[in-house]
Write a protein that holds these residues in place. Structure first.
Motif, PDB file in Angstrom:
ATOM      1  N   GLN A 148     -15.089   4.869  13.693  1.00  0.00           N
ATOM      2  CA  GLN A 148     -16.376   5.341  13.125  1.00  0.00           C
ATOM      3  C   GLN A 148     -17.250   4.007  12.903  1.00  0.00           C
ATOM      4  N   HIS A 149     -16.684   3.039  12.484  1.00  0.00           N
ATOM      5  CA  HIS A 149     -17.621   2.015  12.087  1.00  0.00           C
ATOM      6  C   HIS A 149     -17.782   1.311  13.590  1.00  0.00           C
ATOM      7  N   MET A 150     -16.948   1.348  14.588  1.00  0.00           N
ATOM      8  CA  MET A 150     -17.408   0.863  15.784  1.00  0.00           C
ATOM      9  C   MET A 150     -18.310   1.680  16.508  1.00  0.00           C
ATOM     10  N   GLU A 151     -18.195   2.926  16.345  1.00  0.00           N
ATOM     11  CA  GLU A 151     -19.237   3.773  16.980  1.00  0.00           C
ATOM     12  C   GLU A 151     -20.683   3.449  16.224  1.00  0.00           C
ATOM     13  N   ARG A 152     -20.620   3.413  14.960  1.00  0.00           N
ATOM     14  CA  ARG A 152     -21.973   3.042  14.447  1.00  0.00           C
ATOM     15  C   ARG A 152     -22.501   1.573  14.821  1.00  0.00           C
ATOM     16  N   GLU A 153     -21.829   0.894  15.003  1.00  0.00           N
ATOM     17  CA  GLU A 153     -22.284  -0.396  15.466  1.00  0.00           C
ATOM     18  C   GLU A 153     -22.688  -0.212  16.826  1.00  0.00           C
ATOM     19  N   ILE A 154     -22.020   0.233  17.592  1.00  0.00           N
ATOM     20  CA  ILE A 154     -22.409   0.390  19.133  1.00  0.00           C
ATOM     21  C   ILE A 154     -23.915   1.228  19.255  1.00  0.00           C
ATOM     22  N   ASP A 155     -23.884   2.361  18.425  1.00  0.00           N
ATOM     23  CA  ASP A 155     -25.121   2.823  18.234  1.00  0.00           C
ATOM     24  C   ASP A 155     -26.391   2.192  17.961  1.00  0.00           C
ATOM     25  N   GLU A 156     -25.947   1.403  16.921  1.00  0.00           N
ATOM     26  CA  GLU A 156     -27.117   0.464  16.404  1.00  0.00           C
ATOM     27  C   GLU A 156     -27.540  -0.587  17.410  1.00  0.00           C
ATOM     28  N   ALA A 157     -26.676  -1.196  17.971  1.00  0.00           N
ATOM     29  CA  ALA A 157     -26.907  -2.141  19.144  1.00  0.00           C
ATOM     30  C   ALA A 157     -27.634  -1.434  20.217  1.00  0.00           C
ATOM     31  N   GLU A 158     -27.361  -0.314  20.699  1.00  0.00           N
ATOM     32  CA  GLU A 158     -28.158   0.584  21.696  1.00  0.00           C
ATOM     33  C   GLU A 158     -29.493   0.721  21.258  1.00  0.00           C
ATOM     34  N   ASP A 159     -29.521   0.987  19.919  1.00  0.00           N
ATOM     35  CA  ASP A 159     -30.981   1.263  19.363  1.00  0.00           C
ATOM     36  C   ASP A 159     -31.934  -0.021  19.411  1.00  0.00           C
ATOM     37  N   ALA A 160     -31.210  -1.019  18.988  1.00  0.00           N
ATOM     38  CA  ALA A 160     -31.874  -2.375  18.970  1.00  0.00           C
ATOM     39  C   ALA A 160     -32.243  -2.902  20.524  1.00  0.00           C
ATOM     40  N   ASP A 161     -31.630  -2.432  21.535  1.00  0.00           N
ATOM     41  CA  ASP A 161     -31.686  -2.862  22.799  1.00  0.00           C
ATOM     42  C   ASP A 161     -32.756  -1.648  23.712  1.00  0.00           C
ATOM     43  N   GLN A 162     -33.296  -0.964  23.000  1.00  0.00           N
ATOM     44  CA  GLN A 162     -33.868   0.188  23.483  1.00  0.00           C
ATOM     45  C   GLN A 162     -35.113  -0.387  24.417  1.00  0.00           C
ATOM     46  N   TRP A 163     -35.767  -1.503  23.779  1.00  0.00           N
ATOM     47  CA  TRP A 163     -37.016  -1.746  24.198  1.00  0.00           C
ATOM     48  C   TRP A 163     -36.812  -2.351  25.734  1.00  0.00           C
ATOM     49  N   LYS A 164     -35.612  -3.134  25.989  1.00  0.00           N
ATOM     50  CA  LYS A 164     -35.144  -3.769  27.060  1.00  0.00           C
ATOM     51  C   LYS A 164     -35.332  -2.677  28.269  1.00  0.00           C
ATOM     52  N   ARG A 165     -34.903  -1.383  27.831  1.00  0.00           N
ATOM     53  CA  ARG A 165     -34.938  -0.421  28.857  1.00  0.00           C
ATOM     54  C   ARG A 165     -36.406   0.005  29.389  1.00  0.00           C
ATOM     55  N   GLY A 166     -37.186  -0.070  28.332  1.00  0.00           N
ATOM     56  CA  GLY A 166     -38.477   0.392  28.780  1.00  0.00           C
ATOM     57  C   GLY A 166     -38.646   1.786  28.720  1.00  0.00           C
ATOM     58  N   ASN A 167     -37.942   2.431  27.689  1.00  0.00           N
ATOM     59  CA  ASN A 167     -37.979   3.933  27.587  1.00  0.00           C
ATOM     60  C   ASN A 167     -38.913   4.159  26.286  1.00  0.00           C
ATOM     61  N   ASP A 168     -40.210   3.919  26.440  1.00  0.00           N
ATOM     62  CA  ASP A 168     -41.139   4.103  25.582  1.00  0.00           C
ATOM     63  C   ASP A 168     -41.715   5.490  25.790  1.00  0.00           C
ATOM     64  N   ASP A 169     -41.259   6.498  24.803  1.00  0.00           N
ATOM     65  CA  ASP A 169     -41.835   7.743  24.703  1.00  0.00           C
ATOM     66  C   ASP A 169     -43.262   7.906  24.250  1.00  0.00           C
ATOM     67  N   GLU A 170     -43.778   6.805  23.652  1.00  0.00           N
ATOM     68  CA  GLU A 170     -44.957   6.673  22.991  1.00  0.00           C
ATOM     69  C   GLU A 170     -46.051   6.727  24.411  1.00  0.00           C
ATOM     70  N   GLU A 171     -45.590   5.889  25.334  1.00  0.00           N
ATOM     71  CA  GLU A 171     -46.661   5.928  26.472  1.00  0.00           C
ATOM     72  C   GLU A 171     -46.784   6.997  27.328  1.00  0.00           C
ATOM     73  N   ASP A 172     -45.484   7.675  27.328  1.00  0.00           N
ATOM     74  CA  ASP A 172     -45.660   8.967  27.984  1.00  0.00           C
ATOM     75  C   ASP A 172     -46.485  10.117  27.286  1.00  0.00           C
ATOM     76  N   ASP A 173     -46.516  10.201  25.951  1.00  0.00           N
ATOM     77  CA  ASP A 173     -47.233  11.377  25.173  1.00  0.00           C
ATOM     78  C   ASP A 173     -48.664  10.766  24.997  1.00  0.00           C
ATOM     79  N   PRO A 174     -49.696  11.682  25.480  1.00  0.00           N
ATOM     80  CA  PRO A 174     -50.998  11.220  25.486  1.00  0.00           C
ATOM     81  C   PRO A 174     -51.595  11.296  24.060  1.00  0.00           C
ATOM     82  N   ASP A 175     -51.081  11.861  23.244  1.00  0.00           N
ATOM     83  CA  ASP A 175     -51.415  12.251  21.909  1.00  0.00           C
ATOM     84  C   ASP A 175     -50.839  10.983  20.943  1.00  0.00           C
ATOM     85  N   TRP A 176     -50.392   9.937  21.533  1.00  0.00           N
ATOM     86  CA  TRP A 176     -49.803   9.002  20.654  1.00  0.00           C
ATOM     87  C   TRP A 176     -50.904   8.084  19.909  1.00  0.00           C
TER      88      TRP A 176
END
Length: 97
Positions: A68-96
């Motif tokens: 469970q601890h390792m899963e949390r660490e992996i999830d946190e690392a993936e969330d922290a690296d989200q900007w590298k993938r360029g998956n900004d949902d805000e840019e796709d949403d015209p109401d942002w």
């Protein structure tokens, strides 16, 4: 047939259980001795297996916590690296804005 209690390779342990000191490769006196030795070894194998299972029962909760601890660490690392993938949902949403 020779009884184990009468053999020189037999000893009684302090708890009263029998101990066979015979070696099946060098000092078996009768064919029946080998069968008795094999049965005694099955008891040793069973006790070892029970000890192993008890160890796994004790370690299972700790292992689950580690996973469970390792899963949390992996999830946190993936969330922290989200900007590298360029998956900004805000840019796709015209109401942002």
């Amino acid at each position: 047939m020779l009884r184990c209690q009468d053999c020189e390779f037999f000893r009684t342990r302090a708890d009263g259980s029998p101990e066979l000191l015979c070696d099946p490769f060098s000092n078996i006196k009768e064919p029946e001795c080998l069968s008795k030795w094999q049965i005694a070894q099955l008891g040793v194998i069973a006790k070892s297996h029970e000890a192993t299972l008890e160890m796994y029962r004790r370690l299972a909760p700790l292992q689950e916590k580690m996973f469970q601890h390792m899963e949390r660490e992996i999830d946190e690392a993936e969330d922290a690296d989200q900007w590298k993938r360029g998956n900004d949902d805000e840019e796709d949403d015209p109401d942002w804005m």
